[in-house]
Design a protein around this motif. Structure first.
Motif, short mmCIF file in Angstrom:
data_model
loop_
_atom_site.label_atom_id
_atom_site.label_comp_id
_atom_site.label_asym_id
_atom_site.label_seq_id
_atom_site.Cartn_x
_atom_site.Cartn_y
_atom_site.Cartn_z
N HIS A 40 0.86 -1.18 0.00
CA HIS A 40 0.00 0.00 0.00
C HIS A 40 0.90 1.23 0.00
CE1 HIS A 40 0.68 -1.01 4.26
NE2 HIS A 40 0.52 0.27 4.53
N SER A 41 0.30 2.41 -0.13
CA SER A 41 1.11 3.59 -0.43
C SER A 41 2.08 3.96 0.68
CB SER A 41 0.20 4.78 -0.76
OG SER A 41 -0.61 5.14 0.33
N PHE A 42 1.73 3.72 1.95
CA PHE A 42 2.67 4.03 3.02
C PHE A 42 3.91 3.15 2.88
CE2 PHE A 42 4.53 3.59 7.25
CZ PHE A 42 4.62 4.91 7.64
N MET A 43 3.70 1.86 2.60
CA MET A 43 4.84 0.98 2.40
C MET A 43 5.59 1.31 1.11
SD MET A 43 5.67 -0.83 4.81
CE MET A 43 4.94 -1.11 6.42
N GLY A 44 4.86 1.87 0.14
CA GLY A 44 5.55 2.39 -1.05
C GLY A 44 6.53 3.48 -0.64
N GLY A 45 6.10 4.33 0.29
CA GLY A 45 6.98 5.37 0.81
C GLY A 45 8.15 4.79 1.57
N ILE A 46 7.90 3.76 2.38
CA ILE A 46 8.97 3.09 3.12
C ILE A 46 10.01 2.53 2.15
CG2 ILE A 46 9.51 1.06 4.53
CD1 ILE A 46 8.41 3.28 6.23
N ASN A 47 9.55 1.84 1.10
CA ASN A 47 10.47 1.28 0.11
C ASN A 47 11.24 2.38 -0.61
OD1 ASN A 47 9.97 -1.94 -0.79
ND2 ASN A 47 8.44 -1.06 0.56
N TYR A 48 10.57 3.45 -0.95
CA TYR A 48 11.21 4.57 -1.64
C TYR A 48 12.33 5.15 -0.80
CZ TYR A 48 11.78 9.36 -3.39
OH TYR A 48 12.32 10.55 -3.85
N TRP A 49 12.04 5.44 0.47
CA TRP A 49 13.03 6.10 1.33
C TRP A 49 14.15 5.14 1.71
CZ3 TRP A 49 13.57 10.99 1.26
CH2 TRP A 49 12.47 11.83 1.09
N ALA A 50 13.88 3.85 1.81
CA ALA A 50 14.94 2.88 2.10
C ALA A 50 15.94 2.82 0.95
CB ALA A 50 14.34 1.50 2.35
N ASN A 51 15.44 2.78 -0.26
CA ASN A 51 16.32 2.74 -1.43
C ASN A 51 17.06 4.05 -1.61
OD1 ASN A 51 16.10 0.09 -3.09
ND2 ASN A 51 14.00 0.50 -2.44
N GLN A 52 16.42 5.15 -1.24
CA GLN A 52 17.09 6.45 -1.30
C GLN A 52 18.25 6.50 -0.30
OE1 GLN A 52 16.13 8.77 -3.66
NE2 GLN A 52 18.00 9.85 -3.09
N ALA A 53 18.02 5.91 0.88
CA ALA A 53 19.08 5.85 1.89
C ALA A 53 20.26 5.04 1.38
CB ALA A 53 18.54 5.26 3.18
N LYS A 54 20.00 3.89 0.76
CA LYS A 54 21.07 3.06 0.20
C LYS A 54 21.88 3.85 -0.82
CE LYS A 54 21.75 -0.98 -2.82
NZ LYS A 54 22.92 -1.58 -2.16
N LYS A 55 21.19 4.53 -1.71
CA LYS A 55 21.85 5.31 -2.76
C LYS A 55 22.73 6.41 -2.16
CE LYS A 55 20.73 8.40 -6.62
NZ LYS A 55 19.60 9.02 -7.39
N ASP A 56 22.18 7.17 -1.23
CA ASP A 56 22.91 8.31 -0.66
C ASP A 56 24.07 7.86 0.23
OD1 ASP A 56 21.05 9.87 -1.94
OD2 ASP A 56 19.95 10.42 -0.12
N LEU A 57 23.81 6.87 1.08
CA LEU A 57 24.80 6.51 2.09
C LEU A 57 25.95 5.68 1.52
CD1 LEU A 57 22.30 5.70 4.98
CD2 LEU A 57 23.82 7.70 4.81
N GLU A 58 25.68 4.79 0.58
CA GLU A 58 26.78 4.04 -0.04
C GLU A 58 27.68 4.97 -0.84
OE1 GLU A 58 25.18 -0.54 -0.52
OE2 GLU A 58 25.07 0.79 -2.26
N LYS A 59 27.11 6.00 -1.41
CA LYS A 59 27.92 6.98 -2.15
C LYS A 59 28.81 7.77 -1.19
CE LYS A 59 27.41 10.86 -5.37
NZ LYS A 59 26.44 11.72 -6.10
#
Length: 320
Positions: A40-59
């Motif tokens: 559902h959309s809240f979990m869509g947000g959770i998935n979005y922000w988790a992947n954004q964290a991976k992208k930002d922090l690994e960089k």
């Protein structure tokens, strides 16, 4: 040179030699992130922000690797935890449990192997299975809607509630909601059923309520996705007695409705942004890279959203 002076001189030389050595590299952090799938959309947000964290922090951090796993149910998430521990060999975990009771033992088993564990949002039934907990303010999440509804109904009327999934946070929200209604003896909570933070389930639960109860003044759906299902059921039943529909978490569609004033039943919401998964991952990763621990509990405030402040909670580019 006295023996004491000689020892001091040797100590100074040793200290200088150590200072001249290059700093030891930080211990690499292999961080696993375990979250529910975007059902559902809240979990869509959770998935979005988790992947954004991976992208930002690994960089940003070369000694950091983040592996994200998404699960459709509690058993799948438990199996994924075993894979993260034995195959990916993680040394830190950020987990958003699908369910509290079902995931407590699997998380404890991961922690027992020396993995640092941060639990997010849906707490475990045994807190000894975690090192840190990060969540929104679930007490406020339940208290704010109850206070708003009581005020709108002038302390008198019939209310029904739609709960989420059987988790510690859902209990906190419901307990807080009930604690407020105890102060209003003329407000009757007719029923409170689980609708799994899901639009379709909320539609079915609301249909049941509308069939069983001929007079409902307010509906608390403890999630904006569920509120969408509630509104659909009300529309289909052509009921005009419901004065207030109060959701939760500040979904962009609900916030926009408040801003535009299009639906008199929806004039408020309570904040609970899925971005806290990003914050939890960042806090955990950066603490572990330094060899540090997080505070045992980090709570992100939840506040009332009305037309007066809705603009600051409206994020049109977010999936939630």
């Amino acid at each position: 040179m006295t023996s004491i002076t000689r020892r001091l001189a040797l100590s100074a030389v040793a200290a200088a030699s150590l200072a001249a050595l290059p700093a030891l590299a930080a211990e690499p952090v292999n961080l696993g992130v375990s979250i529910p799938a975007a059902t559902h959309s809240f979990m869509g947000g959770i998935n979005y922000w988790a992947n954004q964290a991976k992208k930002d922090l690994e960089k940003e951090h070369k000694n950091l690797k983040i592996t994200i796993k998404t699960a459709a149910n509690a058993p799948e998430q438990a199996n994924q935890l075993q894979d993260l521990s034995t195959v990916s060999k993680i040394n830190a975990l950020v987990i958003f449990p699908f369910e509290s009771a079902a995931l407590t033992k699997p998380v404890a088993q991961v922690k027992a192997k020396g993995t640092y564990v941060t639990v997010v949002d849906r707490g475990l039934t045994d807190t000894s299975a975690q090192d840190a907990y990060v969540a929104g303010d679930n007490t406020a999440f339940g208290k704010i809607p109850a206070e708003y509804i009581a005020k709108k109904l002038n302390g008198k009327g019939n209310v029904v509630a739609l709960r989420g999934i059987a988790t510690t946070l859902d209990n906190e929200r419901m307990d807080a909601f009930n604690s407020v209604l105890k102060n209003y003896p003329d407000i009757k909570l007719l029923d409170a059923k689980y609708a799994n933070w899901n639009r379709d389930d909320a539609f079915k639960v609301t249909q049941d309520y509308l069939t069983r109860f001929k007079k409902i003044d307010a509906i608390w759906a403890a999630d904006d996705d569920m509120a969408v299902g509630v509104l659909k059921a009300i529309e289909q039943a052509k009921r005009d007695d419901i004065l207030v529909v109060f959701g939760g978490a500040g979904a962009k569609g609900m916030v926009k409705t408040i801003m535009d004033g299009k639906d008199p039943r929806i004039q408020a919401d309570v904040s609970y942004s899925p971005k806290f998964i990003y914050d939890a991952i960042k806090l955990t990763a950066e603490a572990r890279l330094k060899g540090e621990k997080l505070p045992a509990t980090t709570i992100i405030p939840s506040v009332l959203i009305t037309k007066d402040n809705a603009k600051s909670f409206y994020h049109p580019d977010s999936p939630f």
